[in-house]
Design a protein around this motif. Sequence first.
Motif, PDB file in Angstrom:
ATOM      1  N   LYS A 126      38.991  40.078  43.490  1.00 42.52           N
ATOM      2  CA  LYS A 126      37.790  40.923  43.560  1.00 42.52           C
ATOM      3  C   LYS A 126      38.062  42.149  44.426  1.00 42.52           C
ATOM      4  O   LYS A 126      37.647  43.263  44.098  1.00 42.52           O
ATOM      5  CB  LYS A 126      36.619  40.119  44.131  1.00 42.52           C
ATOM      6  CG  LYS A 126      36.066  39.070  43.175  1.00 42.52           C
ATOM      7  CD  LYS A 126      34.952  38.264  43.846  1.00 42.52           C
ATOM      8  CE  LYS A 126      34.455  37.141  42.945  1.00 42.52           C
ATOM      9  NZ  LYS A 126      33.436  36.303  43.636  1.00 42.52           N
ATOM     10  N   TRP A 127      38.746  41.929  45.543  1.00 39.75           N
ATOM     11  CA  TRP A 127      39.098  43.052  46.417  1.00 39.75           C
ATOM     12  C   TRP A 127      39.985  44.043  45.684  1.00 39.75           C
ATOM     13  O   TRP A 127      39.771  45.264  45.742  1.00 39.75           O
ATOM     14  CB  TRP A 127      39.816  42.514  47.661  1.00 39.75           C
ATOM     15  CG  TRP A 127      40.427  43.582  48.509  1.00 39.75           C
ATOM     16  CD1 TRP A 127      39.822  44.310  49.495  1.00 39.75           C
ATOM     17  CD2 TRP A 127      41.773  44.075  48.441  1.00 39.75           C
ATOM     18  NE1 TRP A 127      40.703  45.224  50.037  1.00 39.75           N
ATOM     19  CE2 TRP A 127      41.910  45.088  49.403  1.00 39.75           C
ATOM     20  CE3 TRP A 127      42.877  43.741  47.667  1.00 39.75           C
ATOM     21  CZ2 TRP A 127      43.103  45.779  49.612  1.00 39.75           C
ATOM     22  CZ3 TRP A 127      44.075  44.428  47.849  1.00 39.75           C
ATOM     23  CH2 TRP A 127      44.174  45.434  48.826  1.00 39.75           C
ATOM     24  N   GLU A 129      40.228  44.584  42.503  1.00 34.17           N
ATOM     25  CA  GLU A 129      39.505  45.250  41.423  1.00 34.17           C
ATOM     26  C   GLU A 129      38.697  46.440  41.935  1.00 34.17           C
ATOM     27  O   GLU A 129      38.532  47.448  41.231  1.00 34.17           O
ATOM     28  CB  GLU A 129      38.574  44.244  40.739  1.00 34.17           C
ATOM     29  CG  GLU A 129      38.004  44.698  39.411  1.00 34.17           C
ATOM     30  CD  GLU A 129      39.061  44.817  38.321  1.00 34.17           C
ATOM     31  OE1 GLU A 129      38.904  45.709  37.470  1.00 34.17           O
ATOM     32  OE2 GLU A 129      40.039  44.043  38.334  1.00 34.17           O
ATOM     33  N   LYS A 130      38.220  46.373  43.157  1.00 37.32           N
ATOM     34  CA  LYS A 130      37.433  47.470  43.728  1.00 37.32           C
ATOM     35  C   LYS A 130      38.280  48.708  43.984  1.00 37.32           C
ATOM     36  O   LYS A 130      37.757  49.829  44.018  1.00 37.32           O
ATOM     37  CB  LYS A 130      36.766  47.022  45.030  1.00 37.32           C
ATOM     38  CG  LYS A 130      35.655  46.000  44.838  1.00 37.32           C
ATOM     39  CD  LYS A 130      35.067  45.587  46.180  1.00 37.32           C
ATOM     40  CE  LYS A 130      33.962  44.569  46.017  1.00 37.32           C
ATOM     41  NZ  LYS A 130      33.420  44.121  47.322  1.00 37.32           N
ATOM     42  N   GLN A 132      39.686  49.701  46.716  1.00 34.17           N
ATOM     43  CA  GLN A 132      39.452  50.300  48.034  1.00 34.17           C
ATOM     44  C   GLN A 132      40.531  49.854  49.023  1.00 34.17           C
ATOM     45  O   GLN A 132      41.036  48.744  48.945  1.00 34.17           O
ATOM     46  CB  GLN A 132      38.069  49.902  48.546  1.00 34.17           C
ATOM     47  CG  GLN A 132      36.935  50.392  47.666  1.00 34.17           C
ATOM     48  CD  GLN A 132      35.580  49.858  48.108  1.00 34.17           C
ATOM     49  OE1 GLN A 132      35.475  48.983  48.943  1.00 34.17           O
ATOM     50  NE2 GLN A 132      34.520  50.402  47.523  1.00 34.17           N
ATOM     51  N   THR A 136      46.110  53.143  44.243  1.00 30.55           N
ATOM     52  CA  THR A 136      45.579  52.846  42.915  1.00 30.55           C
ATOM     53  C   THR A 136      46.468  53.401  41.805  1.00 30.55           C
ATOM     54  O   THR A 136      46.137  53.284  40.629  1.00 30.55           O
ATOM     55  CB  THR A 136      44.165  53.430  42.743  1.00 30.55           C
ATOM     56  OG1 THR A 136      44.205  54.843  43.002  1.00 30.55           O
ATOM     57  CG2 THR A 136      43.188  52.764  43.706  1.00 30.55           C
TER      58      THR A 136
END
Length: 250
Positions: A126-127, A129-130, A132, A136
């Motif tokens: 989940k982290w 996927e964000k 942040q 990237t």
Amino acid sequence: MGLITTIGESLITKGASVVWENRKQLELYWKTKIGQHKKKQIRFSMSGLYKIQIPDTNKYLLVLNRRIENQLQPVGGAYKRYGDDSLFNSWGYAPDNKKNGLDVDEKSNADLRFTVQGKNVLDVLKWFEKGQERETEPRREFVEELLHNGILDSNVFQHFNHKHIRRYSKNLSWSEYFNCYEILVFDVFELLPDQAQKKALIDISKHPLDLSKGYAVVSCDDIEQLRLLQNGKQVARIGQHTKLLINQTF
């Protein structure tokens, strides 16, 4: 009654579709939150790769892996993370080591290659996927592996464009090499060269093979066979993940 039945069937169909689309996540949830992997140490490797295709050919530019001797692979590598360690520490984070990873040196510090306890696997994903507090895209690796080494002209490739074409994940596969379960995530980016950059790529593809320069131009067949031959003899291996460049899996 007919309308209610239709709506009910629609909801069931939609629910079944959602379950099917998320079946891998559900399976991962079961294995890591409840099942046998809950307390196991799971290794992550999360990377970005470049598909650098020689214009008007079915050939690709690869570079030598700096850690694995005589292995060619796509330009790119593990993303780096930013920010403090508090979140990662809460997951029982441990960096790669010689026992179940590639170890850490000055150049690989903060790479997204690490282990956490299985129960925290979904939180890590989940982290990630964000997007942040982490890289990237693999632009830094492009500069380090091709421009700083002089393989491509830094003036010609001072600015370049790319597009994200796919993400490939491999969950809880057993690694004989690292002797642990791991989750692999690869983002594949396609280089979008301008005219000057296309000419530079065509020019480099005409150079005689010389692995001492740190790169090779290989064919689709070479990638499928995971080896580079010269005069009928294997001169280099090709990393399995290179198959992602030609829309295959491994």
